[in-house]
Enzyme design. Sequence first.
Site, PDB file in Angstrom:
ATOM      1  N   ASN A 197       0.815  -1.488  -0.387  1.00  0.00           N
ATOM      2  CA  ASN A 197      -0.362   0.422  -0.312  1.00  0.00           C
ATOM      3  C   ASN A 197       0.951   1.353  -0.229  1.00  0.00           C
ATOM      4  O   ASN A 197       0.569   1.875  -0.852  1.00  0.00           O
ATOM      5  CB  ASN A 197      -0.749   0.295   1.108  1.00  0.00           C
ATOM      6  CG  ASN A 197      -2.229  -1.290   0.936  1.00  0.00           C
ATOM      7  OD1 ASN A 197      -1.985  -1.247   0.415  1.00  0.00           O
ATOM      8  ND2 ASN A 197      -2.526  -1.458   2.001  1.00  0.00           N
ATOM      9  N   CYS A 239       3.445   7.209  10.344  1.00  0.00           N
ATOM     10  CA  CYS A 239       1.764   7.673  10.026  1.00  0.00           C
ATOM     11  C   CYS A 239       1.152   8.950  11.276  1.00  0.00           C
ATOM     12  O   CYS A 239       1.266  10.082  11.669  1.00  0.00           O
ATOM     13  CB  CYS A 239       0.838   7.488   9.616  1.00  0.00           C
ATOM     14  SG  CYS A 239       0.322   5.656  10.618  1.00  0.00           S
ATOM     15  N   ALA A 266      -4.479  -0.518   7.156  1.00  0.00           N
ATOM     16  CA  ALA A 266      -3.062  -1.571   7.431  1.00  0.00           C
ATOM     17  C   ALA A 266      -2.855  -2.626   6.754  1.00  0.00           C
ATOM     18  O   ALA A 266      -3.162  -3.543   7.112  1.00  0.00           O
ATOM     19  CB  ALA A 266      -3.707  -1.304   9.129  1.00  0.00           C
ATOM     20  N   GLY A 267      -2.116  -2.475   6.214  1.00  0.00           N
ATOM     21  CA  GLY A 267      -1.519  -3.410   5.273  1.00  0.00           C
ATOM     22  C   GLY A 267      -0.199  -4.677   6.377  1.00  0.00           C
ATOM     23  O   GLY A 267      -0.841  -4.507   7.468  1.00  0.00           O
ATOM     24  N   ASN A 311      -3.345   8.056   6.755  1.00  0.00           N
ATOM     25  CA  ASN A 311      -2.464   7.368   7.472  1.00  0.00           C
ATOM     26  C   ASN A 311      -1.028   6.994   6.599  1.00  0.00           C
ATOM     27  O   ASN A 311       0.116   7.584   6.813  1.00  0.00           O
ATOM     28  CB  ASN A 311      -2.542   6.185   8.279  1.00  0.00           C
ATOM     29  CG  ASN A 311      -2.779   5.074   7.825  1.00  0.00           C
ATOM     30  OD1 ASN A 311      -4.412   5.231   7.139  1.00  0.00           O
ATOM     31  ND2 ASN A 311      -2.796   3.731   7.387  1.00  0.00           N
TER      32      ASN A 311
END
Length: 323
Positions: free
Chosen positions: A13, A129, A161-162, A292
């Site tokens: 991401n 972030c 959130a990856g 973020n």
Amino acid sequence: MTKTKVAIIGSGNIGTDLMIKVMRLSETLEVAALVGIDPNSDGLARAGRFGIATTSDGVDGLIALDDFDDIRIVFDATSAKAHLANAARLTPLGKQLIDLTPAAIGPYTVPAVNLDAHLDAVNVNMVTCGGQATIPIVAAIARVTPVHYAEIVASIASKSAGPGTRANIDEFTETTRAAIEQIGGAARGKAIIVLNPADPPLIMRDTVLCLTDRLDEPARDAVAKSIEQMVGDVAAYVPGYRLKQAVQFHDLDAADTTHTLNPDLEPADRTQVSVFLEVEGAAHYLPAYAGNLDIMTSAALQVAERLAAQAAGSGALPAEAHS
């Protein structure tokens, strides 16, 4: 104008959003390569369609690329653990590293606060972030009055959130706390992150709570103006960054317990300053709720462009001077 070539490690991401930002927004940078470890990642597929060189062999694949020597800056958008290995390989080869993980090998950099402070470092760290969103506010208060304690809570959509973000949760809290103190100027700091599972996903929200000496009305006005100015400074490169409501002030008497926040603090009349923020993403890759991602990649882009501008004036990036 000859553009500075950059590579991005991490095809998830953050790396993919950063790639698109450089392509759309930068007049001085050119993405020469996107690096991943999953040959089926969406990021590598997109980069291939854009005509950007790709490799799924990690840093080894990057070094093997034909134009590797022409790449001046390397962004690392992987994980804290991976960055340790990546930096060990790339720093001796003369590459300038911009670390978007909480590894914090190099000095912390928050563009609105200390953009020019570490331009001679071969590896600069973009904190987190939550740090990018909240440390400017702590610094804005600290330039008016001492901040004895600063606590930040970053709430992000779980969907944004990856795997890398989730793997770095522990490092997030430690790195952000340290940067709150070192860059924000707080005597003591604390950081909390919340992965909000709400559906539909919510836009990133951040809360900043700072403990100061007792503030009279003129001092409150000065703090509020300093915060509003800082919000404008951050919004200049993160357009979706904004205050959700007016800055809040709450007086605490000497009898109120504050020693648990900062054991070194003597009992005295204090003021709690509360700031509530929202960060809406530009939706370059993920939807707007992923502020973020947007604030991290936007901040990293600012640093890279500043480094490129410095190199254009001096003829060399810091990494070349130290390699």
